[in-house]
Structure formats: structure tokens, C-alpha cells
Design a protein around this motif. Structure first.
Motif, PDB file in Angstrom:
ATOM      1  N   UNK A 151       4.248  35.056 -47.329  1.00 16.04           N
ATOM      2  CA  UNK A 151       4.389  36.403 -46.765  1.00 16.04           C
ATOM      3  C   UNK A 151       3.095  36.873 -46.115  1.00 16.04           C
ATOM      4  N   UNK A 152       1.961  36.642 -46.770  1.00 12.47           N
ATOM      5  CA  UNK A 152       0.683  37.090 -46.200  1.00 12.47           C
ATOM      6  C   UNK A 152       0.298  36.261 -44.974  1.00 12.47           C
ATOM      7  N   UNK A 153       0.672  34.990 -44.971  1.00 11.99           N
ATOM      8  CA  UNK A 153       0.432  34.164 -43.774  1.00 11.99           C
ATOM      9  C   UNK A 153       1.222  34.721 -42.592  1.00 11.99           C
ATOM     10  N   UNK A 154       2.479  35.130 -42.840  1.00 14.22           N
ATOM     11  CA  UNK A 154       3.310  35.686 -41.774  1.00 14.22           C
ATOM     12  C   UNK A 154       2.794  37.045 -41.318  1.00 14.22           C
ATOM     13  N   UNK A 155       2.358  37.860 -42.269  1.00 16.21           N
ATOM     14  CA  UNK A 155       1.970  39.247 -41.962  1.00 16.21           C
ATOM     15  C   UNK A 155       0.620  39.354 -41.266  1.00 16.21           C
TER      16      UNK A 155
ATOM     17  N   UNK B  46      -7.371  33.056 -49.539  1.00 16.79           N
ATOM     18  CA  UNK B  46      -6.965  31.816 -48.867  1.00 16.79           C
ATOM     19  C   UNK B  46      -6.294  32.093 -47.528  1.00 16.79           C
ATOM     20  N   UNK B  47      -5.478  33.149 -47.466  1.00 14.10           N
ATOM     21  CA  UNK B  47      -4.723  33.434 -46.251  1.00 14.10           C
ATOM     22  C   UNK B  47      -5.454  34.387 -45.317  1.00 14.10           C
ATOM     23  N   UNK B  48      -6.565  34.988 -45.797  1.00 14.04           N
ATOM     24  CA  UNK B  48      -7.315  35.906 -44.963  1.00 14.04           C
ATOM     25  C   UNK B  48      -6.629  37.234 -44.741  1.00 14.04           C
TER      26      UNK B  48
END
Length: 449
Positions: free
Chosen positions: A264-268, A301-303
Motif C-alpha cells: 500500500x505504501x509503495x502504491x501511495x 523501506x518504502x520511503x
């Protein structure tokens, strides 16, 4: 020199000790298994039915914590005395766990009779217990299974009784459940789903879907709630109402949650920076002090900016271990993560929790929103919640909005945020990007006009 008589007596006493629970004087789990195995052997040629049951004390741990272990032991002794007194000459009761007892009814031949006998035991145990100068009350849950065939072993019978007990405890306190074939099929299905879910989590096959949260007055999208979705190659689409409880019960919820949050955080990351991402924590995660560390590690990790993340927790989730939940909430808020109280008004919490936990946002449960147009009590409850949140400086989002009239009424009451099918259903990451592009174009056209 010890006689053979003396040796035999010593051996019998040693055997008795090995088969006896030292606290209550009842037989222990070895005694119970032995009794059931002997009865199965006796009826091998003519398998007449009999009943095996497991009784679990509801809420014994809180009473033990409140009154102390000595008082807890006294209560267990009193429970054992009551159960022993309720047995006839054919029947047996043993203590097989900390607050778990098992009984064997050789002369109970039907499911109805087993349920009736079990309800009688629950009634006997419901009378007050003396704890020094105070009294305590207990309830109990019971699961039963019946022996019908010579193919059934002691382990099979007791496993069936444990499955029935699990169903009894899930349906509330003071319940009796007798094992059925349907229960067996349901248990097998749960096991199949569990195994498939473990594989799916390991392979990264559970996906986040996103549902928009809007400013009710302007209808501008202000954020998205993350919802887990899973389609298995063999089982097909499995509803979250099915797989989330299984993940919770079977210890998979931690890895599942971390997988979905990472995706979810990678997508957002590619969304406009003014949009927040909302993510749900389960009750079991609120008793794990590593939860905060896992979340922060994923964000690192996802920034993804912690200030764009909102964590949703339920009232019921707070009740398991309030001190642990408070520490996790504090850890998250310290780095800028906002914390929201979900499903407000439907759990077991108290208004005092709102003061203790310092929530940033409160979500009004869909049960109140769905009836806002035709139920005056729901209208008054929503008004009261909004007034309270204004006084506490908390944001509010109303869930489950499906009609324009509901949204209009909420705006009229002063509710700022809304979520529901009226504004959009949960969709995957690609469809969410499409939704955001369309919203952006719509905003540009509105400015041009």
C-alpha cells in the motif's frame, strides 16, 4: 525387607499420583484419556453411544488476576467439588487444563441429552464462589462429542469436543455446542483456507485495495483506506470477512498486515502529497510491542512519509491489553503517524478511552449512518458524537455513506469527512491511480469554468 504387598501398594499409589490432579484431587488428562480408551474398548463389539465433553471456565483469568492466584486455586477447588458432586455413579470428571475440565457420560446416548446435561453443569457452576470475604461469579462454555462408531479413537473424540468448545466460546459465554458433521466440514474448510493463506502471504499474493475518503462539503478526495483483498487460484475470491478472522486466530495476521502495508505504501508514494493513507491494525497487533517497529521499518523501506499515514484501531482491540495498546499508539504518534478510532459506538470501550488515548480522528460506524434518515436515535447519537469530537479537537469521518441524502444530512450536522460506496468502492492500485487522474481532470475543468 519390603514385602511384595508393600511394593504393590507403593506402585498403586505412584500410579494414582500420576493420574491425579494435585490441586483438585480429580483425575488429570491421563486419567481421562485412559477412561475414554477403556470405554471404547469395552464397546468395541457393540458400539453403544456415549458422550465426551470439555468444559472451559469463561473469564477465569481476569478473576485470577483480580483476586490473586491463591483465590484462583480456591475457586478451582470449589468448581471441582461441584462437578464431582454432579456426577452419577457411571460418570467421570477430570481436570485436564488450567481452567478446563472434561467429563465422560457413559449413559448419555443422544445430542439432546448431552446438551441438557451440559447446561445443568453450567447452571451449577454459575452460583457465587466464596473468595475470602468477597464473592466471585463465573460462567462456563462446553463442547461435546458423541461416540457412535468403533472407528473413533480417544483422540478423535476429544478433538471433536474441543472443536465444539471452540464454536461455543466464539458464540458467547455460557454456551453449549455438540459436535456435528457440518462443524467437521467447516473445520476442514478453515484449515484449507489457512494453508492457502499462509502460502499466499509467503508468495506476496494478498493485495491492497483502496477506498476514497472525502471532504463531505466539497467532495474532494482527502485520503484512502487500505483494505486487504485475496483471490486464490483454487478457492477463488475469499472475502476479508472470512480470511481476516482466520489470519487473526491462526497467527498469520502479522505477516499479512506487513505485506499489505508494504504494498500500500509503495502504491501511495506516487499519489499527490496531500493525500493520506489509512491502515487498520488488528486486536492481536495491539498486544505485540514489535508492531510499531514493524510499521516504521516498512515506512523506512518504502520511503513513505509517516505524517501521511493514519492507523485505525477498534474499541474492541483496545480492550485486550489497554497498556500495550497505549504504548503502541504513543510510539506511532511520536513519529507523526495519526491514530484513528474505528467503528466508534459498537465496541466495548468507554468514553474514558478517548481521553486516555489521545486519538486524532474518530470514525462513526456505518450502523448509525445507514439509519440516519429514518431513525431519530441514530440521528441524536451522531449529533452527540460530532459535538463531543469538536470539544476534544478530533476529526470525524462517517463510514458507510451510500446515498446523497445521507451525505447531505451529515454535512448539515457538521460532519467533515465521509466514506462509502457513494464516493467509491475499494479498487486496486492501478484503478486508484485512474480515479485520481479523473479527479484531477475534473478539478481542472471546474477551475476553468
Amino acid at each position: 525387607m519390603q514385602t511384595s504387598f508393600g511394593t504393590g501398594q507403593a506402585n498403586r499409589e505412584s500410579t494414582d499420583l500420576a493420574f491425579t490432579d494435585p490441586l483438585t484431587g480429580l483425575g488429570n488428562h491421563r486419567r481421562f484419556f485412559d477412561k475414554v480408551a477403556r470405554l471404547i474398548a469395552d464397546r468395541a463389539d457393540d458400539p453403544a453411544p456415549f458422550t465426551v465433553g470439555i468444559l472451559d471456565l469463561d473469564g477465569f483469568k481476569p478473576i485470577n488476576d483480580l483476586f490473586g492466584h491463591k483465590a484462583g486455586d480456591d475457586i478451582l477447588i470449589q468448581v471441582a467439588m461441584r462437578l464431582r458432586a454432579s456426577m452419577d455413579g457411571h460418570s467421570t470428571v477430570c481436570r485436564i487444563g488450567a481452567d478446563e475440565f472434561a467429563f465422560l457420560y457413559p449413559m448419555v446416548f443422544s445430542e439432546d441429552a448431552a446438551a441438557e446435561k451440559s447446561r445443568m453443569l453450567i447452571e451449577i457452576l454459575s452460583a457465587p464462589y466464596d473468595v475470602g470475604e468477597r464473592t466471585a461469579r463465573l460462567s462456563a462454555s462446553v463442547g461435546c462429542s458423541l461416540f457412535y462408531s468403533g472407528d473413533e479413537t480417544t483422540e478423535i473424540l476429544i478433538n471433536k469436543a474441543e472443536t465444539a468448545l471452540y464454536h461455543a466460546k466464539r458464540s458467547g459465554r455460557g454456551r453449549v455446542v455438540v459436535y456435528t458433521r457440518e462443524m467437521e466440514e467447516a473445520a476442514k474448510r478453515v484449515t484449507r483456507i489457512e494453508q492457502a493463506l499462509r502460502r499466499a502471504v509467503s508468495a506476496g499474493e494478498v493485495e491492497p485495495h483502496f477506498q476514497p475518503i472525502v471532504d463531505l462539503a466539497t467532495r474532494r478526495t482527502i485520503g484512502f483506506e487500505t483494505l486487504a483483498r485475496w483471490t486464490d487460484r483454487d478457492l477463488g475470491s475469499v472475502p476479508p470477512t472470512v480470511f481476516i478472522p482466520i489470519a487473526e486466530e491462526r497467527g498469520i495476521i502479522g505477516p499479512l498486515s506487513q505485506l499489505v502495508l508494504r504494498k500500500a505504501t509503495e502504491a501511495a508514494r506516487s499519489w499527490p502529497k496531500d493525500l493520506f493513507l489509512s491502515f487498520n491494525l488488528s486486536p492481536s497487533q495491539l498486544v505485540d510491542q514489535n508492531t510499531g517497529l514493524h510499521i516504521l521499518a516498512i515506512l523506512d523501506r518504502t520511503g513513505f512519509d509517516p505524517r501521511r499515514l493514519e492507523i485505525e484501531i477498534t474499541e474492541t482491540g483496545l480492550m485486550n491489553d489497554p497498556a500495550s495498546a497505549a504504548q503502541i499508539v504513543e510510539d506511532l504518534r511520536r513519529v507523526g503517524i495519526r491514530v484513528s478510532l474505528d467503528d466508534f459506538g459498537t465496541g466495548q470501550s468507554s468514553l474514558g478511552r478517548l481521553r486516555e488515548f489521545h486519538f486524532d480522528k474518530l470514525k462513526i460506524d456505518r450502523a448509525f449512518v445507514s439509519s440516519i434518515l429514518d431513525d431519530r436515535p441514530s440521528e441524536h447519537i451522531i449529533r452527540a458524537i460530532l459535538a463531543m469530537c469538536e470539544g476534544l479537537g478530533m476529526d470525524v469521518v462517517a463510514e458507510g455513506i451510500e446515498q446523497e441524502a445521507q451525505a447531505d444530512r451529515l454535512v448539515q450536522f457538521g460532519c467533515a469527512g465521509g466514506q462509502g460506496y457513494l464516493f467509491g468502492k475499494p479498487v486496486d492500485a492501478d484503478a486508484t491511480l485512474g480515479y485520481l487522474r479523473d479527479s484531477f481532470r475534473g478539478a481542472l475543468r471546474a477551475k476553468a469554468i
